[in-house]
Design a protein around this motif. Structure first.
Motif, PDB file in Angstrom:
ATOM      1  N   GLN A 213      99.962  65.746  55.187  1.00 45.23           N
ATOM      2  CA  GLN A 213      99.394  64.957  56.277  1.00 45.23           C
ATOM      3  C   GLN A 213      99.906  65.417  57.643  1.00 45.23           C
ATOM      4  O   GLN A 213     101.035  65.890  57.767  1.00 45.23           O
ATOM      5  CB  GLN A 213      99.748  63.482  56.078  1.00 45.23           C
ATOM      6  CG  GLN A 213      99.164  62.902  54.808  1.00 45.23           C
ATOM      7  CD  GLN A 213      99.756  61.552  54.451  1.00 45.23           C
ATOM      8  OE1 GLN A 213     100.817  61.170  54.940  1.00 45.23           O
ATOM      9  NE2 GLN A 213      99.078  60.826  53.572  1.00 45.23           N
ATOM     10  N   ARG A 214      99.045  65.234  58.648  1.00 42.32           N
ATOM     11  CA  ARG A 214      99.391  65.477  60.052  1.00 42.32           C
ATOM     12  C   ARG A 214      99.137  64.175  60.807  1.00 42.32           C
ATOM     13  O   ARG A 214      98.037  63.621  60.727  1.00 42.32           O
ATOM     14  CB  ARG A 214      98.482  66.523  60.685  1.00 42.32           C
ATOM     15  CG  ARG A 214      98.702  67.927  60.286  1.00 42.32           C
ATOM     16  CD  ARG A 214      97.815  68.897  61.088  1.00 42.32           C
ATOM     17  NE  ARG A 214      96.389  68.593  60.931  1.00 42.32           N
ATOM     18  CZ  ARG A 214      95.548  68.425  61.935  1.00 42.32           C
ATOM     19  NH1 ARG A 214      95.941  68.495  63.186  1.00 42.32           N
ATOM     20  NH2 ARG A 214      94.273  68.179  61.704  1.00 42.32           N
ATOM     21  N   PRO A 215     100.106  63.684  61.546  1.00 41.48           N
ATOM     22  CA  PRO A 215      99.853  62.479  62.337  1.00 41.48           C
ATOM     23  C   PRO A 215      98.711  62.702  63.325  1.00 41.48           C
ATOM     24  O   PRO A 215      98.470  63.822  63.779  1.00 41.48           O
ATOM     25  CB  PRO A 215     101.175  62.251  63.071  1.00 41.48           C
ATOM     26  CG  PRO A 215     102.197  62.964  62.243  1.00 41.48           C
ATOM     27  CD  PRO A 215     101.483  64.152  61.667  1.00 41.48           C
ATOM     28  N   LEU A 216      98.020  61.642  63.649  1.00 41.24           N
ATOM     29  CA  LEU A 216      96.972  61.720  64.657  1.00 41.24           C
ATOM     30  C   LEU A 216      97.616  62.054  66.008  1.00 41.24           C
ATOM     31  O   LEU A 216      98.766  61.667  66.268  1.00 41.24           O
ATOM     32  CB  LEU A 216      96.216  60.400  64.722  1.00 41.24           C
ATOM     33  CG  LEU A 216      95.478  60.026  63.428  1.00 41.24           C
ATOM     34  CD1 LEU A 216      94.886  58.629  63.533  1.00 41.24           C
ATOM     35  CD2 LEU A 216      94.417  61.044  63.083  1.00 41.24           C
ATOM     36  N   PRO A 217      96.904  62.768  66.878  1.00 40.36           N
ATOM     37  CA  PRO A 217      97.503  63.224  68.137  1.00 40.36           C
ATOM     38  C   PRO A 217      98.113  62.118  69.003  1.00 40.36           C
ATOM     39  O   PRO A 217      99.112  62.331  69.670  1.00 40.36           O
ATOM     40  CB  PRO A 217      96.337  63.899  68.865  1.00 40.36           C
ATOM     41  CG  PRO A 217      95.360  64.238  67.790  1.00 40.36           C
ATOM     42  CD  PRO A 217      95.539  63.220  66.710  1.00 40.36           C
TER      43      PRO A 217
ATOM     44  N   ALA B 239      99.461  59.334  67.897  1.00 42.34           N
ATOM     45  CA  ALA B 239     100.497  58.599  67.164  1.00 42.34           C
ATOM     46  C   ALA B 239     101.394  59.607  66.436  1.00 42.34           C
ATOM     47  O   ALA B 239     101.409  59.668  65.211  1.00 42.34           O
ATOM     48  CB  ALA B 239      99.856  57.630  66.183  1.00 42.34           C
ATOM     49  N   PRO B 240     102.149  60.415  67.185  1.00 42.86           N
ATOM     50  CA  PRO B 240     102.869  61.547  66.590  1.00 42.86           C
ATOM     51  C   PRO B 240     103.945  61.182  65.568  1.00 42.86           C
ATOM     52  O   PRO B 240     104.323  62.036  64.775  1.00 42.86           O
ATOM     53  CB  PRO B 240     103.482  62.251  67.800  1.00 42.86           C
ATOM     54  CG  PRO B 240     103.541  61.219  68.865  1.00 42.86           C
ATOM     55  CD  PRO B 240     102.372  60.305  68.621  1.00 42.86           C
ATOM     56  N   ASP B 241     104.420  59.962  65.558  1.00 41.82           N
ATOM     57  CA  ASP B 241     105.477  59.569  64.631  1.00 41.82           C
ATOM     58  C   ASP B 241     104.980  58.666  63.508  1.00 41.82           C
ATOM     59  O   ASP B 241     105.788  58.035  62.826  1.00 41.82           O
ATOM     60  CB  ASP B 241     106.608  58.866  65.392  1.00 41.82           C
ATOM     61  CG  ASP B 241     107.229  59.773  66.443  1.00 41.82           C
ATOM     62  OD1 ASP B 241     107.356  60.977  66.164  1.00 41.82           O
ATOM     63  OD2 ASP B 241     107.546  59.284  67.537  1.00 41.82           O
TER      64      ASP B 241
END
Length: 119
Positions: free
Chosen positions: A95-99, A101-103
């Motif tokens: 998974q990659r956090p949404l831009p 909501a980086p944490d």
């Protein structure tokens, strides 16, 4: 009768076809560990579906309202469950956090439209 609430979440995947394919495999029937499925159900989740488009995931969850109102309790139960922790750690590798909501993974979405509320 227990009130049910629908909650929706989004997260992105690592945008590599082989990673997305592996994520899909982990979510095929029988893929998630039984302890993870049991923990989800123990938190009053009646239905949970994950949808995929490109590298974006959308999760729709229907949950008992009382348990949905206690996210700290769920977080504590998950933190105390080593199998849930192992699953979460594995899934985070995909998974990659949404831009914006980086944490955070699985950002809860806000419902802004319902056909039932229209004239």
């Amino acid at each position: 009768m227990t009130e049910i609430v629908r909650r929706c979440f989004a997260v992105d995947l690592v945008d590599e076809p082989e990673m997305i394919a592996r994520y899909r495999e982990w979510h095929a029937p029988g893929g998630p560990p039984a302890a993870v499925t049991e923990a989800i159900r123990a938190d009053g989740v009646r239905d949970l579906q994950i949808w995929l488009v490109g590298d974006r995931l959308f999760m729709m969850m229907e949950q008992d309202a009382g348990l949905a109102a206690d996210p700290q309790g769920k977080a504590a139960r998950d933190a105390a469950n080593p199998e849930v922790q192992a699953w979460d750690a594995l899934m985070r590798t995909f998974q990659r956090p949404l831009p914006f909501a980086p944490d955070t993974t699985w950002v809860e979405m806000e419902r802004i439209y319902a056909l039932s509320e229209q004239g």
